[in-house]
Write a protein that holds these residues in place. Structure first.
Motif, PDB file in Angstrom:
ATOM      1  N   VAL A 185       0.851  -1.186   0.000  1.00 43.99           N
ATOM      2  CA  VAL A 185       0.000   0.000   0.000  1.00 43.99           C
ATOM      3  C   VAL A 185       0.884   1.232   0.000  1.00 43.99           C
ATOM      4  N   LEU A 186       0.618   2.139  -0.932  1.00 41.97           N
ATOM      5  CA  LEU A 186       1.360   3.402  -1.004  1.00 41.97           C
ATOM      6  C   LEU A 186       0.446   4.511  -0.492  1.00 41.97           C
ATOM      7  N   PRO A 187       0.770   5.097   0.617  1.00 41.26           N
ATOM      8  CA  PRO A 187      -0.055   6.203   1.131  1.00 41.26           C
ATOM      9  C   PRO A 187       0.125   7.451   0.261  1.00 41.26           C
ATOM     10  N   LEU A 188      -0.963   8.132  -0.050  1.00 38.57           N
ATOM     11  CA  LEU A 188      -0.930   9.350  -0.859  1.00 38.57           C
ATOM     12  C   LEU A 188      -1.358  10.530  -0.001  1.00 38.57           C
ATOM     13  N   PRO A 189      -0.686  11.683  -0.156  1.00 39.52           N
ATOM     14  CA  PRO A 189      -1.006  12.848   0.663  1.00 39.52           C
ATOM     15  C   PRO A 189      -2.244  13.622   0.176  1.00 39.52           C
ATOM     16  N   HIS A 190      -2.957  13.076  -0.836  1.00 33.29           N
ATOM     17  CA  HIS A 190      -4.102  13.787  -1.403  1.00 33.29           C
ATOM     18  C   HIS A 190      -5.331  13.590  -0.512  1.00 33.29           C
ATOM     19  N   PRO A 191      -5.912  14.664   0.073  1.00 35.07           N
ATOM     20  CA  PRO A 191      -7.106  14.525   0.923  1.00 35.07           C
ATOM     21  C   PRO A 191      -8.287  13.986   0.123  1.00 35.07           C
ATOM     22  N   LYS A 192      -9.177  13.247   0.781  1.00 35.24           N
ATOM     23  CA  LYS A 192     -10.328  12.648   0.111  1.00 35.24           C
ATOM     24  C   LYS A 192     -11.292  13.706  -0.430  1.00 35.24           C
ATOM     25  N   ASP A 193     -11.399  14.812   0.262  1.00 37.68           N
ATOM     26  CA  ASP A 193     -12.372  15.815  -0.147  1.00 37.68           C
ATOM     27  C   ASP A 193     -11.790  16.874  -1.080  1.00 37.68           C
ATOM     28  N   ARG A 194     -10.536  16.711  -1.473  1.00 41.60           N
ATOM     29  CA  ARG A 194      -9.912  17.703  -2.342  1.00 41.60           C
ATOM     30  C   ARG A 194     -10.022  17.251  -3.810  1.00 41.60           C
ATOM     31  N   PRO A 195     -10.427  18.172  -4.742  1.00 36.93           N
ATOM     32  CA  PRO A 195     -10.517  17.793  -6.161  1.00 36.93           C
ATOM     33  C   PRO A 195      -9.134  17.437  -6.725  1.00 36.93           C
ATOM     34  N   VAL A 196      -9.135  16.657  -7.776  1.00 40.83           N
ATOM     35  CA  VAL A 196      -7.891  16.296  -8.458  1.00 40.83           C
ATOM     36  C   VAL A 196      -7.601  17.325  -9.547  1.00 40.83           C
TER      37      VAL A 196
END
Length: 300
Positions: free
Chosen positions: A256-267
């Protein structure tokens, strides 16, 4: 060394030099040639249809090559005795020419008078009645020519007479350029060659420039108009993360690679790595989709 031959020239032949006038090229540009070929194909179809109606025998005319030649070259390639229908062009000293073999012209007359054209036909000048009938057919041919050339032939054209000697017809000056079209006329199963020659100065000015160079006045608008039709790759991009090379080399299935992108933030919506907008993840049918929520100005 032969006697009387200057030293160093033994065995040499004197070569003629052809002078080429770059201001008056004797070949058609590809774009011009194609336009004229299409026009002459239309002329051939129209002329063949009208000829069938006039002589009451199935007739077919097929268009061949379209060349640019001097009048001297054109007339020299014709038989010494052949009917040449000279056509006057208003405001021009040069004349257009419709040429065909004598036997073909007499064959048309025979069919018009109810004959079957099975007998051999003599190679002679037309009688007054025969000439009148042939010129009547040529009037139809000129109407078809005017229709087929349309905007290329802007001056009135009419029959001026018939000449039977190609060397003395003098439809144009020897050095005048002519657009020469070759045809095959088939009437009642008998085929014969024919040509139509029109002074180049009549047609070429209406063909436009060959390989025209456009100006830079509206180049920006034209480039932008073209760019909107070019497909590009669009990606939806998460915030990148930093990983040590050792972790990359030891990756295995299930890691599993953790990503710093918040769930509620648009891509990010990016083209060639350049962010252009932000999108929320969604779906369209059975496929993932990006719903654009914001756009941003790009100075590039």
């Amino acid at each position: 060394m032969r006697e009387g031959t200057p030293e160093g020239t033994a065995g040499r032949q004197t070569l003629g030099i052809d002078v080429f006038d770059f201001g008056r090229p004797t070949t058609l540009a590809r774009e011009h040639s194609r336009v004229l070929e299409l026009a002459m194909e239309t002329f051939a179809r129209q002329w063949g249809t009208h000829l069938t109606a006039r002589v009451r025998v199935k007739s077919r005319i097929v268009s061949g090559q379209v060349l640019m030649q001097t009048y001297d070259e054109y007339s020299a390639a014709l038989p010494s005795t052949t009917p040449m229908v000279l056509c006057a062009l208003e405001g021009n000293t040069s004349q257009a020419v419709i040429q065909f073999p004598t036997a073909a012209g007499l064959g048309l007359v025979v069919h018009m008078l109810g004959g079957n054209g099975s007998q051999p036909l003599p190679n002679r000048k037309f009688t007054q009645i025969e000439q009148s009938l042939v010129l009547h057919l040529m009037d139809d041919a000129l109407e078809n020519l005017r229709y087929s050339l349309d905007s290329l032939l802007t001056v009135p054209i009419k029959i001026a007479g018939i000449q039977y000697n190609s060397q003395f017809a003098q439809a144009a000056a020897p050095s005048d350029l002519m657009i020469v079209s070759f045809f095959t006329i088939t009437v009642g199963g008998v085929s014969a060659p024919a040509t139509v020659a029109i002074p180049a100065e009549i047609l070429l000015p209406h063909l436009g420039a060959a390989n025209p160079l456009d100006t830079a006045v509206h180049c920006r608008e034209r480039i932008l108009a073209q760019l909107v039709h070019i497909p590009v790759d669009v990606s939806l991009r998460l915030t990148p993360t930093t990983i040590r090379p050792g972790t990359i080399l030891n990756l295995a299935v299930g890691d599993v690679l953790p990503l710093p992108h918040p769930k509620d933030r648009p891509v990010d919506v990016a083209v060639d790595g350049q962010p252009l907008a932000a999108a929320a993840l969604g779906s369209k049918g059975s496929r993932l989709a990006g719903i654009i929520v914001t756009t941003e100005e790009n100075p590039r």
